[in-house]
Design a protein around this motif. Structure first.
Motif, mmCIF file in Angstrom:
data_model
loop_
_atom_site.group_PDB
_atom_site.id
_atom_site.type_symbol
_atom_site.label_atom_id
_atom_site.label_comp_id
_atom_site.label_asym_id
_atom_site.label_seq_id
_atom_site.Cartn_x
_atom_site.Cartn_y
_atom_site.Cartn_z
ATOM 1 N N PHE A 76 0.842 -1.191 0.000
ATOM 2 C CA PHE A 76 0.000 0.000 0.000
ATOM 3 C C PHE A 76 0.874 1.236 0.000
ATOM 4 O O PHE A 76 1.926 1.265 0.643
ATOM 5 N N ARG A 77 0.442 2.262 -0.703
ATOM 6 C CA ARG A 77 1.111 3.559 -0.700
ATOM 7 C C ARG A 77 0.164 4.543 -0.029
ATOM 8 O O ARG A 77 -0.971 4.715 -0.463
ATOM 9 N N ILE A 78 0.630 5.160 1.051
ATOM 10 C CA ILE A 78 -0.181 6.053 1.872
ATOM 11 C C ILE A 78 0.344 7.467 1.721
ATOM 12 O O ILE A 78 1.532 7.727 1.922
ATOM 13 N N ASP A 79 -0.549 8.407 1.390
ATOM 14 C CA ASP A 79 -0.199 9.809 1.216
ATOM 15 C C ASP A 79 -0.662 10.582 2.451
ATOM 16 O O ASP A 79 -1.855 10.737 2.686
ATOM 17 N N THR A 80 0.280 11.073 3.246
ATOM 18 C CA THR A 80 -0.068 11.788 4.468
ATOM 19 C C THR A 80 -0.473 13.227 4.202
ATOM 20 O O THR A 80 -0.645 13.999 5.129
ATOM 21 N N GLY A 81 -0.680 13.571 2.945
ATOM 22 C CA GLY A 81 -1.100 14.918 2.583
ATOM 23 C C GLY A 81 -2.597 15.121 2.713
ATOM 24 O O GLY A 81 -3.103 16.202 2.485
ATOM 25 N N GLY A 82 -3.323 14.074 3.102
ATOM 26 C CA GLY A 82 -4.748 14.207 3.307
ATOM 27 C C GLY A 82 -5.051 15.032 4.543
ATOM 28 O O GLY A 82 -4.168 15.685 5.107
ATOM 29 N N VAL A 83 -6.253 15.016 4.991
ATOM 30 C CA VAL A 83 -6.662 15.740 6.182
ATOM 31 C C VAL A 83 -5.837 15.219 7.356
ATOM 32 O O VAL A 83 -5.811 14.019 7.620
ATOM 33 N N ARG A 84 -5.131 16.098 8.037
ATOM 34 C CA ARG A 84 -4.252 15.673 9.125
ATOM 35 C C ARG A 84 -5.050 15.568 10.420
ATOM 36 O O ARG A 84 -5.528 16.551 10.946
ATOM 37 N N THR A 85 -5.223 14.353 10.894
ATOM 38 C CA THR A 85 -5.842 14.119 12.198
ATOM 39 C C THR A 85 -4.816 13.379 13.039
ATOM 40 O O THR A 85 -3.788 12.967 12.532
ATOM 41 N N ASP A 86 -5.089 13.218 14.305
ATOM 42 C CA ASP A 86 -4.159 12.468 15.138
ATOM 43 C C ASP A 86 -4.169 11.016 14.684
ATOM 44 O O ASP A 86 -5.160 10.328 14.863
ATOM 45 N N PRO A 87 -3.081 10.538 14.059
ATOM 46 C CA PRO A 87 -3.063 9.171 13.536
ATOM 47 C C PRO A 87 -2.766 8.149 14.620
ATOM 48 O O PRO A 87 -1.763 7.453 14.584
ATOM 49 N N GLY A 88 -3.626 8.095 15.598
ATOM 50 C CA GLY A 88 -3.459 7.107 16.661
ATOM 51 C C GLY A 88 -3.564 5.711 16.124
ATOM 52 O O GLY A 88 -4.033 5.503 15.006
ATOM 53 N N PRO A 89 -3.128 4.736 16.864
ATOM 54 C CA PRO A 89 -3.108 3.367 16.376
ATOM 55 C C PRO A 89 -4.473 2.799 16.024
ATOM 56 O O PRO A 89 -4.568 1.906 15.220
#
Length: 90
Positions: A76-89
């Motif tokens: 999978f390729r994940i783009d962290t440029g999306g809506v930034r929320t707290d990426p908790g586990p």
């Protein structure tokens, strides 16, 4: 998943057969380390992770593409440029 071609990855996370709880914690840490728009490639052998990662990305607003790894396996390729929320586990 977005239809257009994903950009190249800045970070590769090779999760092997690790369970989702461990993978989610690593992804959350990596997304906090990268600038907005950083790209993460995730390689996993665990079918449960394949399902969970798309749900996790949707929940956090990260576009994600299914890709084929250099070894020909699923990834999978994940783009962290999306809506930034707290990426908790979770």
């Amino acid at each position: 998943m977005p239809a257009d071609h994903p950009p190249a990855a800045a970070v590769v996370v090779d999760a092997g057969g690790e369970p989702w709880a461990r993978v989610a914690a690593v992804l959350a840490a990596r997304t906090r380390q990268l600038p907005v728009g950083g790209i993460i490639d995730l390689v996993t052998d665990d079918p449960g992770v394949r399902v969970a990662v798309t749900e996790w990305c949707a929940r956090h607003g990260y576009p994600v593409w299914e890709v084929t790894t250099v070894d020909g396996g699923p990834g999978f390729r994940i783009d962290t440029g999306g809506v930034r929320t707290d990426p908790g586990p979770g």
